[in-house]
Scaffold this active site. Structure first.
Site, PDB file in Angstrom:
ATOM      1  N   CYS A   1      14.027  29.078  74.581  1.00 17.89           N
ATOM      2  CA  CYS A   1      15.094  28.286  75.313  1.00 17.89           C
ATOM      3  C   CYS A   1      14.512  27.406  76.341  1.00 17.89           C
ATOM      4  O   CYS A   1      14.144  28.004  77.450  1.00 17.89           O
ATOM      5  CB  CYS A   1      16.264  28.942  75.483  1.00 17.89           C
ATOM      6  SG  CYS A   1      17.657  27.984  76.099  1.00 17.89           S
TER       7      CYS A   1
ATOM      8  N   LYS B   1      11.544  34.729  68.720  1.00 16.77           N
ATOM      9  CA  LYS B   1      11.929  33.286  68.524  1.00 16.77           C
ATOM     10  C   LYS B   1      11.096  32.578  69.826  1.00 16.77           C
ATOM     11  O   LYS B   1      11.626  32.694  70.890  1.00 16.77           O
ATOM     12  CB  LYS B   1      13.123  32.827  68.270  1.00 16.77           C
ATOM     13  CG  LYS B   1      13.379  31.448  67.781  1.00 16.77           C
ATOM     14  CD  LYS B   1      14.702  30.833  67.235  1.00 16.77           C
ATOM     15  CE  LYS B   1      14.929  29.510  67.135  1.00 16.77           C
ATOM     16  NZ  LYS B   1      15.210  28.749  68.280  1.00 16.77           N
TER      17      LYS B   1
HETATM   18  C1  FMN Z   1      23.537  23.367  70.259  1.00 15.96           C
HETATM   19  C2  FMN Z   1      22.051  24.286  70.031  1.00 15.96           C
HETATM   20  C3  FMN Z   1      22.208  25.594  70.862  1.00 15.96           C
HETATM   21  C4  FMN Z   1      21.169  26.282  70.373  1.00 15.96           C
HETATM   22  N1  FMN Z   1      21.142  27.489  71.031  1.00 15.96           N
HETATM   23  C5  FMN Z   1      20.173  28.300  70.740  1.00 15.96           C
HETATM   24  C6  FMN Z   1      20.164  29.630  71.071  1.00 15.96           C
HETATM   25  O1  FMN Z   1      21.063  30.348  71.179  1.00 15.96           O
HETATM   26  N2  FMN Z   1      19.042  30.463  70.689  1.00 15.96           N
HETATM   27  C7  FMN Z   1      17.699  29.947  70.124  1.00 15.96           C
HETATM   28  O2  FMN Z   1      16.841  30.663  70.101  1.00 15.96           O
HETATM   29  N3  FMN Z   1      17.949  28.736  69.832  1.00 15.96           N
HETATM   30  C8  FMN Z   1      18.696  27.899  69.958  1.00 15.96           C
HETATM   31  N4  FMN Z   1      18.598  26.725  69.653  1.00 15.96           N
HETATM   32  C9  FMN Z   1      17.512  26.022  69.212  1.00 15.96           C
HETATM   33  C10 FMN Z   1      17.701  25.926  67.801  1.00 15.96           C
HETATM   34  O3  FMN Z   1      17.839  27.520  67.306  1.00 15.96           O
HETATM   35  C11 FMN Z   1      16.384  25.330  67.059  1.00 15.96           C
HETATM   36  O4  FMN Z   1      15.204  26.033  67.276  1.00 15.96           O
HETATM   37  C12 FMN Z   1      16.104  24.170  67.357  1.00 15.96           C
HETATM   38  O5  FMN Z   1      17.571  23.249  67.423  1.00 15.96           O
HETATM   39  C13 FMN Z   1      15.182  23.309  66.142  1.00 15.96           C
HETATM   40  O6  FMN Z   1      15.597  23.173  65.042  1.00 15.96           O
HETATM   41  P1  FMN Z   1      16.329  22.279  64.128  1.00 15.96           P
HETATM   42  O7  FMN Z   1      15.465  21.054  64.359  1.00 15.96           O
HETATM   43  O8  FMN Z   1      16.460  22.869  62.827  1.00 15.96           O
HETATM   44  O9  FMN Z   1      17.704  22.012  64.786  1.00 15.96           O
HETATM   45  C14 FMN Z   1      19.842  25.642  69.992  1.00 15.96           C
HETATM   46  C15 FMN Z   1      19.967  24.475  69.479  1.00 15.96           C
HETATM   47  C16 FMN Z   1      21.076  23.576  69.558  1.00 15.96           C
HETATM   48  C17 FMN Z   1      20.964  22.230  68.956  1.00 15.96           C
END
Ligand code: FMN
Length: 323
Positions: A108, A149
């Site tokens: 994060c 992660k």
């Molecule tokens: C609204 C939002 C909240 C997220 N919260 C978390 C979280 O709680 N834990 C985490 O590891 N990643 C979190 N992420 C990251 C996502 O798990 C992911 O790694 C990131 O969005 C990239 O993947 P994507 O392009 O498929 O969205 C969050 C992303 C978004 C957009």
């Protein structure tokens, strides 16, 4: 620990397997069930939950946030925090609660989180990162898989970080193909994820490698997994464009206004049953409004009405009147 990797439930997953990404204020028990009913992923994650909060007097509110039903399985609890002792205690509790695995958030990029030395800041504090991993593994006691992660690095790609992680007998490692500095502003770099997969092949062949970043369809995920020889694909924001994304043939593009309104109403009803206004604000639903109320004539005007609703009852009445 007996020195072996305990992949538990992960061993039985298809290859490649598809994962619904953890997303704070999004992938709660309600949305996980909605996605599961549309087209289930092979693996679910909770939103990240803070272990230092879980081990404090305020824990009840956080325990509520990670509630789940038997529908959302297998489900991995994602945790973050600062104090290894709290990771140890929390891991023991999560096993008792029935989670299929425990994931450590080391990716994060949020400013306040990083300022506190948590999540992606651990890329630069490896001593603490290792303490946290080992405390969690001890707490899990081989009963459920422990995974991490993370990102490609902090300011730039840093594969010494992944080499270190891969030496920790993790069950699974998920790589979001960006650095912390990238935030979400550049395209995910899948060739660099593939480099971590090569390291995995050499250092820890039993650790499952999952790629993450910008996947918008099942077909795209399958192609990326094949090209880069990955065990799994994690999808986050792609689900906003298609709640049926995990289906072999998604029907979403041709769904009618009525079907879309009905799906949103199902979400709102479940939200009302699960969360009182104090646990989660009604405004939380607005980001889902954009997901469902889309791609039909008049959608924009309806969204404006729906987003002004002050209660779930008001919102359900508006949905019923407009279907
Ligand atoms: C609204 C939002 C909240 C997220 N919260 C978390 C979280 O709680 N834990 C985490 O590891 N990643 C979190 N992420 C990251 C996502 O798990 C992911 O790694 C990131 O969005 C990239 O993947 P994507 O392009 O498929 O969205 C969050 C992303 C978004 C957009």
């Amino acid at each position: 620990m007996d020195g072996n990797i305990h992949n538990g439930i992960l061993s039985g997953l298809p290859r490649p397997f598809f994962v619904l990404a953890p997303m704070d204020d999004v992938t709660d028990t309600v949305f996980r069930r909605i996605v599961g009913r549309c087209a289930a992923p092979d693996l679910y994650f909770t939103e990240f939950v803070n272990v230092d909060g879980l081990q404090s007097p305020g824990r009840e509110r956080l325990v509520k946030r990670i509630q789940f039903t038997p529908e959302e399985q297998p489900l991995i609890a994602q945790i973050w925090g600062k104090n290894p002792e709290n990771f140890y205690k929390t891991a023991q509790e999560l096993v008792e609660m029935g989670f299929a695995g425990i994931d450590l958030n080391m990716g994060c990029p949020d400013k306040t989180v990083v300022k506190n030395g948590c999540c992606s800041a651990l890329i630069n504090n490896r001593e603490l990162a290792l303490e946290i991993i080992h405390a969690t593994q001890e707490g899990a006691a081989g009963k459920v898989p422990v995974s991490v992660k993370t990102r490609l690095g902090f300011n730039q790609n840093d594969y010494t970080w992944h080499e270190l992680l891969l030496q920790q007998k993790l069950s699974m490692l998920t790589i979001h193909g960006r650095t912390r500095k990238d935030m979400s502003e550049v395209p995910a770099r899948w060739d660099d994820i593939a480099h971590v997969r090569e390291l995995r092949d050499r250092i820890a062949p039993e650790t499952l490698l999952v790629g993450n970043g910008d996947v918008e369809s099942r077909a795209q995920g399958l192609a990326l997994a094949e090209k880069h020889k990955l065990d799994g694909i994690m999808v986050g924001r792609g689900i906003f464009k298609d709640p049926y994304l995990f289906a072999e043939h998604s029907p979403w593009a041709t769904q009618t206004k009525q079907e879309r309104i009905d799906l949103y109403a199902a979400h709102v009803r479940m939200f009302a049953e699960t969360w009182t206004n104090k646990d989660r604000r009604v405004a939380t639903l607005n980001k889902f409004c954009k997901v469902y109320i889309n791609h039909f004539d008049g959608a924009k005007e309806l969204r404006e009405q729906f987003m002004n609703a002050q209660s779930t009852d008001e919102l359900l009445n508006l949905l019923a009147a407009n279907r």
